[in-house]
Design an enzyme around this catalytic site. Structure first.
Site, PDB file in Angstrom:
ATOM      1  CD  GLU A 457       6.130  -2.408   2.122  1.00 41.26           C
ATOM      2  OE1 GLU A 457       4.915  -2.270   2.304  1.00 41.26           O
ATOM      3  OE2 GLU A 457       6.719  -3.501   2.271  1.00 41.26           O
ATOM      4  CD  GLU A 554       2.022  -1.929  -0.387  1.00 44.31           C
ATOM      5  OE1 GLU A 554       1.865  -2.792   0.507  1.00 44.31           O
ATOM      6  OE2 GLU A 554       3.040  -1.846  -1.087  1.00 44.31           O
TER       7      GLU A 554
END
EC number: 3.2.1.25
Length: 879
Positions: A457, A554
């Protein structure tokens, strides 16, 4: 303490000067605190927290508020000491090294009071030359610095510009500046875990002595020649050669099952040298490939490589070698902008279905072989074929990857950088380069690893402005990002491993990100790469909530663990959803309320006047909510595999967040700390089934898709049934004509307006009835029995409290639970407290009077123990 020398790989009759010795320094050490007020024995591998706990100086670090009470441990500077004798004269050896496979983290290492090296990276091997320092009697000291203090100091020294974030949110009770230390990033706190910045020697430590050379790394990679249609095997062996003379010899490679016996002449010159051997496998030999779970066998071949060198020196390595290819496919899709994003294994497109792996414990020495086996077996038992090893934890131990090889679990391997920007000063980058080089060498021989990913991320964090960085510094941060992940990590990976893809981040836009200079303005573009998706406010039963993406690496919802898991780390005063303990254990801002919000959308909140009963009911409902939410989302991704709608779709991966827990607390996991299955994990066993019917509504129309992960076309029929909540008698049923679902496709099987469906079922309304459906052939069930709720269950009419009883019997090592119910019961939850094991099914909709479920214990138990511990809950019990 007298240590025996292990003579490595030396043939009988060889002169002593040609042998290699390895002296293990595992086992008993001593540690003391910074001021010496605490002195105690410790075990290596291990950490300070474990040593203190084993000597009962501290209680269980996970108990109640101990993560706060024991913060002092991480703030102190601890020293490890070991005194040992050697029965051999070390001066006879040309080179003697002290090797640490893992030091956590910042330390000065001394041998006989002489500083021999420093460490600053938990993730790399350290080898210190002690040739002129080692004696007959020795004292090793490893003087650790507080990782918390070190990280703060490194941040303070970085004065040119801010490298965010400074600290985790206050709700996480964490420590600051974890991005300035090469250590398990979540050890400073995360939104699902505690802050325990450990210190210790967390992996193997040994002394190695040799005169000619030493084998440091042994690696191998199968390579398929598409032109010749043959397999080749590349074997790389990294030596440290201390002899000033040329070392000659032979390398003998044997793979008996493939009729391979190959001898190569080799020569080694002084210095760090790598020997590359190439084995060409005859085209006439049939090589069985390694396949992911559910797609074929995990065939491996026993290989031995023997190095016979001058003077009788002999090294022998044995390993299991697997053959498979992997390709990340990014290519145009018809009727859609952007590119595909999916993996081919052995030329076959594979839908990745699985979850995300986090560290199994804050204290790595507590992660046993048995625990790894239990957790990873639970992965394949739930029909998963993939895990993403998340970038805020650790590069897992060798046994983890060996088990994944054995079980057919594909690994998306992050490098350990997560949710932060990172410095790029020389010291930091030098350390990272050593880390990456070591990990690629250590891990690349595993077929289970199908891709490397630079970070978790961090592209999104930078480009989406997570940290309110000043616009004037954006180009500086971009430069740092490219320096770290592209010019260094990516370069090292591609130099060391050409057999699998590398992506810079997750999420990322893949090829589009590369074209845009390694950072995309929107890394969440649904037409490219992978995405992460979370939404705790929108209705999770509404499939329109979810992104029709290429690959979702995710996604998820929180739940609480079971009471039997929480009970071990709490006291009676904690057993309330609004208790200080419940708030302390929740590390997501507003997380507990967000769970209640999702529950309230479709269920009634518990209202018992008994506080403990209300708490247990709430725990149960959080698991019901989580399981149903993730089920709805995952089924959306599965049915999106073969379709493009408004340019979106062709989804080829669903990895929910997260598989396992690091401690006993609310989180996104489907496995509780210790391995107990939550309701979500039982649901995953169904929604990841190879063949699955998926139902949903759009504008009052019921659609049912068939999603296949099979390798061949399959003929079957769909049966749709309708039950009322008030009766165990079937109201109506219909079956389709036989049809064929093609291999690896998701296709529409059934459509009908809901009013028309109900009209054909006497007395049925949306509130009073429920739809179930399944796939079968010749009376044989091919899929799980799935269901679709026609209304929120808080509005269900006719739903009664069910009296569910169980008769338990034993069949070998398995226990049989014969269930009887007095009424239709949704979300039937069977629980045996702390008895370790799992059921064949759980959390199910019971529409028949009887049902048989099996219990598979993980440790020996008895019928009487199960009867005493057994408790059953269904939805109406919470009213």
């Amino acid at each position: 303490m007298l240590l025996r020398l292990l003579l490595l790989l030396a043939p009988c009759g060889a002169g002593f000067a040609t042998k290699v010795v390895s002296i293990s320094l595992r086992g008993n050490w001593k540690i003391h605190s910074g001021n010496g007020s605490l002195q105690l024995p410790a075990t290596v591998p291990g950490c300070v927290h474990s040593a203190l706990f084993n000597k009962r100086i501290i209680k269980d670090p996970y108990y109640r508020f101990n993560n706060l009470d024991y913060r002092w441990i991480a703030l102190d500077n601890w020293t490890y000491i070991k005194k040992f004798k050697l029965h051999s004269d070390m001066s006879t050896w040309s080179k003697v090294n002290l090797v640490f496979e893992g030091i956590d983290t910042v330390a000065v290492v001394l041998l006989n009071s002489v500083p021999i090296g420093k460490t600053d990276n938990m993730f790399r091997r350290y080898s210190f030359d002690i040739t002129h320092t080692v004696k007959a009697v020795n004292i090793i000291e490893v003087r650790f610095q507080s990782p918390v203090v070190y990280a703060n100091q490194r941040s303070e020294r970085h004065t040119a510009y801010w490298v965010p974030p400074n600290c985790p949110p206050p709700v996480q009770d964490g420590e600051c500046h974890v991005n300035f230390i090469r250590k398990m990033q979540c050890s400073f706190g995360w939104d699902w875990g505690p802050s325990f910045p450990t210190q210790g020697i967390w992996k193997d430590v040994r002394i190695e002595a040799y005169n000619v050379c030493h084998l440091n790394y042994f690696m191998f990679t199968p390579i398929y020649d598409n032109y010749m249609k043959t397999w080749n095997l590349k074997i790389e062996s990294s030596f440290d050669v201390v002899s000033s003379k040329l070392v000659s010899g032979e390398a003998i490679v044997a793979i008996p099952e493939l009729n391979i016996q190959q001898t190569n002449n080799i020569e080694l010159q002084h210095g760090e040298r790598t020997v590359e051997l190439f084995v060409k496998i005859d085209k006439a030999i049939i090589v069985e490939t390694w396949w992911p779970h559910g797609h074929g066998n995990q065939t491996g071949y026993n290989m031995s490589v023997i190095f016979e060198l001058d003077g009788g020196l002999r090294f022998e390595k044995s390993a299991k070698v697997y053959f498979r290819t992997v390709e990340l496919v990014e290519e145009p899709i018809q009727n859609s902008p952007g590119l595909s994003f999916y993996f081919k294994i052995n030329g076959l497109p594979i839908f990745l279905k699985g979850s995300n792996w986090i560290p199994a414990d804050s204290f790595q020495d507590r992660v046993t072989s048995a625990m790894l086996r239990l957790l990873l077996q639970s992965v394949v038992d739930a029909n998963m074929n993939a895990l993403r090893v998340w970038g805020g934890g650790v590069y897992e131990q060798d046994e983890f990857y060996e088990l994944c090889d054995e079980l057919g679990i594909m690994i998306w391997q992050d490098f350990m950088f997560a949710c932060a920007l990172y410095p790029t000063d020389k010291d930091f980058m030098d350390s990272v380069r050593e880390e990456v080089t070591h990990q690629v060498r250590r891990l690349k021989s595993h077929p289970s690893i199908i891709t490397w990913s630079g970070n978790n991320e961090n592209e999104a964090a930078l480009m989406m402005g997570w940290y309110d960085t000043k616009p004037g510094y954006l180009q500086t941060y971009i430069k740092d990002y490219v320096t770290l992940y592209v010019k260094n990590i990516r370069t090292i990976v591609l130099e060391g491993d050409q057999t699998r893809p590398f992506i810079t981040s997750s999420p990322t836009n893949g090829a589009k990100t590369i074209a845009e200079g390694w950072l995309s303005p929107n890394p969440y573009d649904l037409n490219y790469g992978d995405v992460h998706f979370y939404d705790y406010v929108s209705d999770c039963w509404n499939w329109r909530t979810f992104p029709k993406a290429r690959f979702v690496s995710e996604y998820g919802y929180q739940s609480w663990p079971s009471f039997s898991t929480l009970e071990k780390v709490s006291s009676e005063e904690d057993w309330s959803y609004r208790s200080s303990f419940a708030l302390h254990r929740q590390h997501l801002i507003n997380g507990n309320n967000e769970m209640l919000h999702q529950i309230e959308l479709h269920f009634k909140l518990p209202n018992s006047t008994d506080q403990l009963r209300r708490f247990k009911d709430t725990l149960y409902l959080t698991q019901v909510m989580q399981a149903q939410c993730v089920k709805t989302e995952t089924e959306f991704y599965r049915r999106s595999r073969s379709e493009i709608v408004n340019g979106k779709g062709h989804t080829m991966g669903a990895l929910y967040w997260q598989l396992n827990d690091i401690w006993q607390a609310p989180s996104w996991s489907s496995l509780e700390y210790g391995g107990k299955w939550k309701m979500l994990h039982y649901f995953a066993r169904h929604f990841f089934a190879p063949l699955l019917p998926v139902g949903f509504e759009d504008k009052d129309m019921l659609f049912i898709y068939g999603a296949s992960h099979l390798h061949s076309d399959q003929q079957m029929m769909l049966t749709v049934r309708v039950h009322t909540w008030s009766s165990l008698e079937l109201v109506c049923s219909e079956s389709t004509n036989p049809f064929v679902i093609k291999a690896g496709e998701s296709v529409l099987l059934y459509t009908k307006p809901v009013p028309e469906l109900l009209k054909g079922c006497p007395g049925c309304t949306r509130q009073s009835c429920v739809v179930s459906f399944y796939l079968s052939t010749d009376g044989e069930l091919l899929s799980p029995i799935n269901y679709h709720f026609l209304s929120s269950l808080k509005n269900a009419k006719g739903l009664h409290k069910a009296n569910i009883t169980a008769t338990i019997s034993q069949q070998g090592d398995t226990f049989v639970f014969d269930l009887k119910t007095s009424a239709v019961a949704p979300f039937v939850w069977l629980d045996v407290g702390s008895i370790p094991g799992r059921f064949s099914d759980n959390g199910f909709l019971m529409t028949e009077k009887t049902r048989t479920v099996f219990f598979y214990p993980w440790k020996p138990t008895s019928k009487s123990e199960l009867e005493q511990s057994f408790h059953v809950t269904s939805l109406a019990d919470t009213y």
